[in-house]
Scaffold this motif. Sequence first.
Motif, mmCIF file in Angstrom:
data_model
loop_
_atom_site.group_PDB
_atom_site.id
_atom_site.type_symbol
_atom_site.label_atom_id
_atom_site.label_comp_id
_atom_site.label_asym_id
_atom_site.label_seq_id
_atom_site.Cartn_x
_atom_site.Cartn_y
_atom_site.Cartn_z
ATOM 1 N N LEU A 45 0.839 -1.204 0.000
ATOM 2 C CA LEU A 45 0.000 0.000 0.000
ATOM 3 C C LEU A 45 0.875 1.257 0.000
ATOM 4 O O LEU A 45 0.587 2.220 -0.721
ATOM 5 N N ALA A 60 -3.775 2.898 -3.960
ATOM 6 C CA ALA A 60 -3.776 2.208 -2.666
ATOM 7 C C ALA A 60 -5.199 2.136 -2.111
ATOM 8 O O ALA A 60 -5.625 1.106 -1.579
ATOM 9 N N LEU A 61 -5.961 3.225 -2.253
ATOM 10 C CA LEU A 61 -7.353 3.219 -1.795
ATOM 11 C C LEU A 61 -8.185 2.275 -2.653
ATOM 12 O O LEU A 61 -9.001 1.519 -2.126
ATOM 13 N N SER A 64 -7.433 -1.200 -1.553
ATOM 14 C CA SER A 64 -8.016 -1.451 -0.230
ATOM 15 C C SER A 64 -9.519 -1.669 -0.320
ATOM 16 O O SER A 64 -10.069 -2.570 0.324
ATOM 17 N N TYR A 67 -10.193 -5.143 -1.883
ATOM 18 C CA TYR A 67 -9.999 -6.205 -0.892
ATOM 19 C C TYR A 67 -11.171 -6.208 0.098
ATOM 20 O O TYR A 67 -11.704 -7.267 0.425
ATOM 21 N N ALA A 68 -11.545 -5.039 0.589
ATOM 22 C CA ALA A 68 -12.639 -4.953 1.561
ATOM 23 C C ALA A 68 -13.927 -5.529 0.978
ATOM 24 O O ALA A 68 -14.626 -6.300 1.646
ATOM 25 N N PHE A 86 -7.990 -3.528 6.733
ATOM 26 C CA PHE A 86 -7.387 -3.111 5.474
ATOM 27 C C PHE A 86 -7.506 -1.601 5.287
ATOM 28 O O PHE A 86 -6.552 -0.929 4.856
ATOM 29 N N LEU A 87 -8.671 -1.038 5.605
ATOM 30 C CA LEU A 87 -8.847 0.414 5.460
ATOM 31 C C LEU A 87 -7.996 1.177 6.481
ATOM 32 O O LEU A 87 -7.484 2.261 6.176
ATOM 33 N N TRP A 90 -4.622 1.225 4.994
ATOM 34 C CA TRP A 90 -4.558 2.242 3.932
ATOM 35 C C TRP A 90 -4.340 3.627 4.551
ATOM 36 O O TRP A 90 -3.475 4.384 4.105
ATOM 37 N N SER A 93 -0.822 3.911 5.871
ATOM 38 C CA SER A 93 0.165 3.988 4.785
ATOM 39 C C SER A 93 0.120 5.361 4.112
ATOM 40 O O SER A 93 1.149 5.902 3.718
#
Length: 168
Positions: A45, A60-61, A64, A67-68, A86-87, A90, A93
Amino acid sequence: MEVKRMPRGVLDLEAQFAFFRSQHRHPVNAAAHALLAGPILFTNLLILHFLPLPSPLDPALALSLAYAAAYLLVDRRAGALAALLFLAAWAASRTLAARLGFALSWKKRGPTVSELPEVFLMEPFLILLQILNKLFGYEPYPGFSKNVDKKLAADLRERRELEQRKIN
């Protein structure tokens, strides 16, 4: 006679978890994955924040959120926890990337994806699911563990048959 591998759908949680467990049976291997998957994802990320993209898209968002969404699709409860983690990764990061600045970042175009999508998508969630299962006995639904154990036994039997054929 050739043994054919049963195809696993990327979001087929039982099949993915059975395969994951068949590949991570040794406690040291399982511990290494549990300890290192998070930092590797965080690093990915972080690297994505430094991609020189012409559009306002935050890769990266986007990753994320993807994945979410996938984790919520496979299981609402553990998926919600994984999505929140995960968020949060993000956000952390992004904060670190802002503090580092581009001068300290990777000067390459970013990581290349050479693995199967299911590995990148499902492995972090499967690690979380394994931890929840081992520590709390969590199952996404009743009978999940029994079904996974059957698929795990079939995967291991298939692998032994393939190895035996290679020897003969």
